[in-house]
Design an enzyme around this catalytic site. Structure first.
Site, PDB file in Angstrom:
ATOM      1  CB  ALA A  67      48.900 -61.581 -68.053  1.00  0.00           C
ATOM      2  CG  ASP A  68      49.184 -60.596 -61.290  1.00  0.00           C
ATOM      3  OD1 ASP A  68      50.412 -60.785 -61.099  1.00  0.00           O
ATOM      4  OD2 ASP A  68      48.510 -60.696 -60.325  1.00  0.00           O
TER       5      ASP A  68
END
Length: 191
Positions: A67-68
């Site tokens: 995730a970012d």
């Protein structure tokens, strides 16, 4: 099936733990760079790089989650503040206005390297604040390791006027979208 979180974010760890999931954390240590210009493609690209880098290192079968998260206001991406002054400038710029939080997620199955990337976006309004209030918030220290210099799940909740969309996306992991992708694409059921 083994679940691996490809992230050093304590908030993502906490969110998965709160779901009662048994998972392992393996940091990706990839450079956070993407040539993508659109925020949604940018965060999906970074989440893909994180998830795939960890997936390639694993010998056993697993589901890897990368995730970012970024904060965008008027086409400007706000990362994590480098110091107190930059945190002040960010929060001063966000106050009294709406900004968008984008989180990209990528899920990789190591058995066949099937992957799915997606994103979530949430609108956030920050209250108008006095300079002293901004500095007092900064001095809590909680915003230094967060895009946009605030943490909605902490003292930062005091400066958020309202949100439109997924609260957990602002924290760093859109849980509902993650649940749906795991179920629909990988037949992994969390319930």
């Amino acid at each position: 099936m083994k679940i691996v979180l490809a992230s050093k974010s304590p908030r993502r760890r906490e969110l998965l733990s709160n779901l009662g999931l048994d998972f392992e954390v393996i940091e990706s240590n990839v450079e956070e760079f993407s040539s993508e210009k659109h925020p949604s493609r940018y965060v999906m690209d970074l989440s893909f790089n994180k998830a795939m880098s960890v997936a390639k290192k694993l010998k056993e079968e697993a589901i890897v989650i990368g995730a970012d998260t970024i904060v965008v206001i008027e086409d400007k991406v706000l990362g994590k503040p480098k110091d107190r002054d930059e945190a002040f400038i960010m929060l001063k710029n966000l106050q009294g206005r709406v900004h968008t939080v984008y989180t990209g997620i990528t899920i990789v199955r190591t058995k066949d390297f099937k992957y799915v990337s997606d994103f979530e976006e949430t609108k956030v309004w920050i209250k108008k604040l006095e300079d002293e209030e901004i500095f007092n918030y900064i001095d809590t220290g909680e915003g230094y390791d967060k895009a946009g210099a605030y943490a909605i799940q902490g003292v930062g909740a005091l400066i958020v006027e309202k949100i439109e969309g997924d609260y957990f996306n602002v924290v760093g992991l859109p849980i509902s979208k993650l649940f749906d992708i795991l179920k629909r694409e990988f037949d992994v059921r969390l319930l």
